[in-house]
Design a protein around this motif. Structure first.
Motif, PDB file in Angstrom:
ATOM      1  N   LEU A  53       0.812  -1.204   0.000  1.00  0.00           N
ATOM      2  CA  LEU A  53       0.000   0.000   0.000  1.00  0.00           C
ATOM      3  C   LEU A  53       0.853   1.265   0.000  1.00  0.00           C
ATOM      4  O   LEU A  53       0.514   2.259  -0.648  1.00  0.00           O
ATOM      5  CB  LEU A  53      -0.934   0.002   1.207  1.00  0.00           C
ATOM      6  N   MET A  54       1.967   1.236   0.721  1.00  0.00           N
ATOM      7  CA  MET A  54       2.797   2.436   0.844  1.00  0.00           C
ATOM      8  C   MET A  54       3.379   2.842  -0.495  1.00  0.00           C
ATOM      9  O   MET A  54       3.348   4.032  -0.865  1.00  0.00           O
ATOM     10  CB  MET A  54       3.912   2.222   1.865  1.00  0.00           C
ATOM     11  N   VAL A  55       3.934   1.891  -1.244  1.00  0.00           N
ATOM     12  CA  VAL A  55       4.610   2.232  -2.509  1.00  0.00           C
ATOM     13  C   VAL A  55       3.837   1.750  -3.730  1.00  0.00           C
ATOM     14  O   VAL A  55       4.384   1.675  -4.830  1.00  0.00           O
ATOM     15  CB  VAL A  55       6.058   1.683  -2.529  1.00  0.00           C
ATOM     16  N   LEU A  56       2.561   1.440  -3.534  1.00  0.00           N
ATOM     17  CA  LEU A  56       1.670   1.087  -4.640  1.00  0.00           C
ATOM     18  C   LEU A  56       2.225  -0.008  -5.538  1.00  0.00           C
ATOM     19  O   LEU A  56       2.311   0.128  -6.761  1.00  0.00           O
ATOM     20  CB  LEU A  56       1.338   2.327  -5.475  1.00  0.00           C
ATOM     21  N   PHE A  57       2.633  -1.108  -4.911  1.00  0.00           N
ATOM     22  CA  PHE A  57       2.968  -2.348  -5.618  1.00  0.00           C
ATOM     23  C   PHE A  57       4.201  -2.262  -6.503  1.00  0.00           C
ATOM     24  O   PHE A  57       4.369  -3.082  -7.404  1.00  0.00           O
ATOM     25  CB  PHE A  57       1.769  -2.810  -6.473  1.00  0.00           C
ATOM     26  N   ARG A  58       5.080  -1.296  -6.244  1.00  0.00           N
ATOM     27  CA  ARG A  58       6.293  -1.207  -7.050  1.00  0.00           C
ATOM     28  C   ARG A  58       7.178  -2.435  -6.878  1.00  0.00           C
ATOM     29  O   ARG A  58       7.955  -2.767  -7.791  1.00  0.00           O
ATOM     30  CB  ARG A  58       7.093   0.056  -6.675  1.00  0.00           C
ATOM     31  N   ARG A  59       7.117  -3.107  -5.746  1.00  0.00           N
ATOM     32  CA  ARG A  59       7.978  -4.272  -5.511  1.00  0.00           C
ATOM     33  C   ARG A  59       7.297  -5.578  -5.943  1.00  0.00           C
ATOM     34  O   ARG A  59       7.972  -6.544  -6.296  1.00  0.00           O
ATOM     35  CB  ARG A  59       8.342  -4.366  -4.028  1.00  0.00           C
ATOM     36  N   GLU A  60       5.972  -5.621  -5.858  1.00  0.00           N
ATOM     37  CA  GLU A  60       5.252  -6.871  -6.132  1.00  0.00           C
ATOM     38  C   GLU A  60       5.068  -7.136  -7.629  1.00  0.00           C
ATOM     39  O   GLU A  60       4.929  -8.278  -8.050  1.00  0.00           O
ATOM     40  CB  GLU A  60       3.872  -6.846  -5.452  1.00  0.00           C
ATOM     41  N   PHE A  61       5.043  -6.062  -8.414  1.00  0.00           N
ATOM     42  CA  PHE A  61       4.864  -6.195  -9.860  1.00  0.00           C
ATOM     43  C   PHE A  61       6.110  -5.716 -10.582  1.00  0.00           C
ATOM     44  O   PHE A  61       6.928  -4.978 -10.022  1.00  0.00           O
ATOM     45  CB  PHE A  61       3.647  -5.384 -10.325  1.00  0.00           C
ATOM     46  N   SER A  62       6.245  -6.120 -11.838  1.00  0.00           N
ATOM     47  CA  SER A  62       7.365  -5.632 -12.637  1.00  0.00           C
ATOM     48  C   SER A  62       7.231  -4.130 -12.840  1.00  0.00           C
ATOM     49  O   SER A  62       6.174  -3.540 -12.588  1.00  0.00           O
ATOM     50  CB  SER A  62       7.381  -6.340 -14.000  1.00  0.00           C
ATOM     51  N   PHE A  63       8.299  -3.497 -13.295  1.00  0.00           N
ATOM     52  CA  PHE A  63       8.282  -2.049 -13.517  1.00  0.00           C
ATOM     53  C   PHE A  63       7.137  -1.651 -14.449  1.00  0.00           C
ATOM     54  O   PHE A  63       6.356  -0.731 -14.153  1.00  0.00           O
ATOM     55  CB  PHE A  63       9.619  -1.601 -14.109  1.00  0.00           C
ATOM     56  N   VAL A  64       6.995  -2.361 -15.572  1.00  0.00           N
ATOM     57  CA  VAL A  64       5.960  -2.036 -16.555  1.00  0.00           C
ATOM     58  C   VAL A  64       4.573  -2.289 -15.980  1.00  0.00           C
ATOM     59  O   VAL A  64       3.664  -1.463 -16.130  1.00  0.00           O
ATOM     60  CB  VAL A  64       6.160  -2.849 -17.850  1.00  0.00           C
ATOM     61  N   ASP A  65       4.390  -3.414 -15.296  1.00  0.00           N
ATOM     62  CA  ASP A  65       3.079  -3.738 -14.736  1.00  0.00           C
ATOM     63  C   ASP A  65       2.674  -2.781 -13.629  1.00  0.00           C
ATOM     64  O   ASP A  65       1.489  -2.457 -13.469  1.00  0.00           O
ATOM     65  CB  ASP A  65       3.063  -5.176 -14.215  1.00  0.00           C
ATOM     66  N   SER A  66       3.646  -2.319 -12.843  1.00  0.00           N
ATOM     67  CA  SER A  66       3.304  -1.376 -11.771  1.00  0.00           C
ATOM     68  C   SER A  66       2.832  -0.049 -12.356  1.00  0.00           C
ATOM     69  O   SER A  66       1.894   0.574 -11.834  1.00  0.00           O
ATOM     70  CB  SER A  66       4.499  -1.154 -10.841  1.00  0.00           C
ATOM     71  N   LEU A  67       3.432   0.378 -13.470  1.00  0.00           N
ATOM     72  CA  LEU A  67       2.966   1.596 -14.129  1.00  0.00           C
ATOM     73  C   LEU A  67       1.576   1.390 -14.724  1.00  0.00           C
ATOM     74  O   LEU A  67       0.746   2.310 -14.719  1.00  0.00           O
ATOM     75  CB  LEU A  67       3.947   2.026 -15.222  1.00  0.00           C
ATOM     76  N   TYR A  68       1.340   0.204 -15.239  1.00  0.00           N
ATOM     77  CA  TYR A  68      -0.007  -0.126 -15.744  1.00  0.00           C
ATOM     78  C   TYR A  68      -1.025  -0.014 -14.616  1.00  0.00           C
ATOM     79  O   TYR A  68      -2.112   0.553 -14.798  1.00  0.00           O
ATOM     80  CB  TYR A  68       0.003  -1.546 -16.315  1.00  0.00           C
ATOM     81  N   LEU A  69      -0.663  -0.515 -13.439  1.00  0.00           N
ATOM     82  CA  LEU A  69      -1.560  -0.433 -12.285  1.00  0.00           C
ATOM     83  C   LEU A  69      -1.826   1.010 -11.891  1.00  0.00           C
ATOM     84  O   LEU A  69      -2.963   1.396 -11.606  1.00  0.00           O
ATOM     85  CB  LEU A  69      -0.960  -1.186 -11.096  1.00  0.00           C
ATOM     86  N   TRP A  70      -0.776   1.808 -11.847  1.00  0.00           N
ATOM     87  CA  TRP A  70      -0.947   3.215 -11.474  1.00  0.00           C
ATOM     88  C   TRP A  70      -1.909   3.914 -12.432  1.00  0.00           C
ATOM     89  O   TRP A  70      -2.804   4.632 -12.004  1.00  0.00           O
ATOM     90  CB  TRP A  70       0.397   3.937 -11.499  1.00  0.00           C
ATOM     91  N   GLU A  71      -1.679   3.709 -13.714  1.00  0.00           N
ATOM     92  CA  GLU A  71      -2.526   4.374 -14.707  1.00  0.00           C
ATOM     93  C   GLU A  71      -3.970   3.914 -14.567  1.00  0.00           C
ATOM     94  O   GLU A  71      -4.904   4.726 -14.618  1.00  0.00           O
ATOM     95  CB  GLU A  71      -2.007   4.075 -16.118  1.00  0.00           C
ATOM     96  N   MET A  72      -4.150   2.630 -14.380  1.00  0.00           N
ATOM     97  CA  MET A  72      -5.493   2.091 -14.231  1.00  0.00           C
ATOM     98  C   MET A  72      -6.166   2.620 -12.963  1.00  0.00           C
ATOM     99  O   MET A  72      -7.316   3.079 -12.992  1.00  0.00           O
ATOM    100  CB  MET A  72      -5.430   0.559 -14.208  1.00  0.00           C
ATOM    101  N   MET A  73      -5.454   2.590 -11.843  1.00  0.00           N
ATOM    102  CA  MET A  73      -6.032   3.039 -10.577  1.00  0.00           C
ATOM    103  C   MET A  73      -6.415   4.517 -10.625  1.00  0.00           C
ATOM    104  O   MET A  73      -7.513   4.904 -10.236  1.00  0.00           O
ATOM    105  CB  MET A  73      -5.048   2.801  -9.421  1.00  0.00           C
ATOM    106  N   TRP A  74      -5.492   5.338 -11.106  1.00  0.00           N
ATOM    107  CA  TRP A  74      -5.743   6.775 -11.088  1.00  0.00           C
ATOM    108  C   TRP A  74      -6.798   7.178 -12.107  1.00  0.00           C
ATOM    109  O   TRP A  74      -7.459   8.205 -11.937  1.00  0.00           O
ATOM    110  CB  TRP A  74      -4.436   7.529 -11.294  1.00  0.00           C
ATOM    111  N   ALA A  75      -6.952   6.387 -13.184  1.00  0.00           N
ATOM    112  CA  ALA A  75      -8.026   6.665 -14.138  1.00  0.00           C
ATOM    113  C   ALA A  75      -9.374   6.270 -13.543  1.00  0.00           C
ATOM    114  O   ALA A  75     -10.348   7.023 -13.622  1.00  0.00           O
ATOM    115  CB  ALA A  75      -7.780   5.914 -15.443  1.00  0.00           C
ATOM    116  N   MET A  76      -9.436   5.100 -12.912  1.00  0.00           N
ATOM    117  CA  MET A  76     -10.699   4.630 -12.348  1.00  0.00           C
ATOM    118  C   MET A  76     -11.098   5.416 -11.105  1.00  0.00           C
ATOM    119  O   MET A  76     -12.269   5.488 -10.754  1.00  0.00           O
ATOM    120  CB  MET A  76     -10.616   3.143 -12.029  1.00  0.00           C
TER     121      MET A  76
END
Length: 328
Positions: A196-219
């Protein structure tokens, strides 16, 4: 080289109001000419002073000023650890860009300063934006939304409310797993702190974590939240967002719209954590005998999760949780 009183920066340092976000009228603007490219909104006098030191003199002076906060050492250590698997950070000049942005932010944010994990949030912006000024302001804007994740004290942590929401969600959708975690003294879900603190930067790959950020902030898009960012740096999701009329509600992202209508729910990131737990449900129930086992099982997901599948599962959990909440 010694900086004497003849230096225009030194002469004007006393005119800088360290708690103000605007220029002091007594500051000579020519002091900072060329130190920064034009920025999208009012410049911070402290930021200008730092950038002047860095550009006009050397990194040693920037180090000297920022080190007065006692945080520059932590910044330096974390920069060396940041995204070391990426070729981009094999360059010392790129590491220096990350250090510069984080160090300046540590000085500008007098309330929280620098906290470990901010480097993970800042890194993509350093990689994607060549200009350091653009990278700083992008990071600063992101931190207005995320900075409370890093606010910790002796009695509380920044993501504590989100962890509480996570506990409620898992209790509702998977009571067996929740009970199992509680029996291991894991009912506070502290093992999910980093996600939660770093929004999954460690759990997902670099590209996938950016995908998550874009998806979360859009939704989670809310047309009114940005006005609160202009007014204060303390705006947090979602309570700081003003109430919406029907016209503005239509502009909200799908996830935010559902939360506004229902008046409950929580950040999408919490449901993403719940989706990660669901993917490891069987393993957690079978193999976890204590919190160390839970941490190991969750830690093994690092870089091995699929962002699209996690998002799909998170939205399914959100729908299920909201249905249960309405029925109760």
């Amino acid at each position: 080289m010694v900086i004497g009183n003849k230096c225009p920066l030194v002469r004007n340092m006393q005119a800088i109001n360290m708690d103000d976000t605007e220029y002091d009228p007594d500051i000579d603007d020519s002091t900072f000419d060329g130190a920064l490219n034009p920025l999208p909104y009012g410049l911070n006098a402290k930021l200008n002073a730092l950038m002047y030191l860095m550009v006009t003199f050397s990194f040693s002076y920037l180090f000297m000023v920022v080190n007065s906060t006692g945080e520059v050492w932590a910044v330096g250590l974390d920069v060396l650890r940041t995204d070391r698997s990426l070729v981009f950070y094999e360059s010392e000049s790129n590491q220096a860009k990350l250090w510069t942005v984080l160090s300046i932010y540590a000085w500008v944010d007098t309330d929280i300063g620098y906290v470990q994990g901010m480097n993970d949030i800042c890194s993509p912006m350093i990689i994607l934006l060549e200009n350091e000024s653009d990278a700083f302001w992008c990071f600063e804007r992101a931190m207005r939304r995320l900075r409370d994740n890093f606010r910790c004290s002796a009695n509380s942590m920044g993501v504590q409310t989100q962890l509480g929401t996570l506990a409620q969600i898992v209790r509702a959708i998977n009571p067996k797993l929740h009970q199992h975690l509680e029996e291991m003294d894991g009912g506070e879900y502290l093992f999910a702190f980093r996600m939660l603190m770093v929004l999954f930067r460690r759990e997902f790959s670099f590209v996938d974590s950016l995908y998550l950020w874009e998806m979360m902030w859009a939704m989670e898009y809310n047309p009114k939240i940005f006005s609160t960012y202009e007014e204060t740096a303390d705006a947090t999701y979602p309570s700081a967002a003003p109430k919406l009329n029907d016209k503005l509600l239509k502009q909200c992202g799908k996830f935010e719209k559902n939360n506004v209508k229902s008046g409950s729910g929580g950040p999408l990131a919490v449901f993403l954590v719940a989706s990660v737990l669901e993917t490891k449900n069987k393993q957690l129930l079978k193999e976890a005998k204590g919190l160390d086992d839970v941490i190991k099982i969750i830690g093994d997901t690092t870089g091995n999760l699929d962002a699209k599948k996690a998002c799909t599962e998170a939205l399914r959990i959100h729908k299920k949780y909201m249905n249960k909440a309405h029925k109760s």
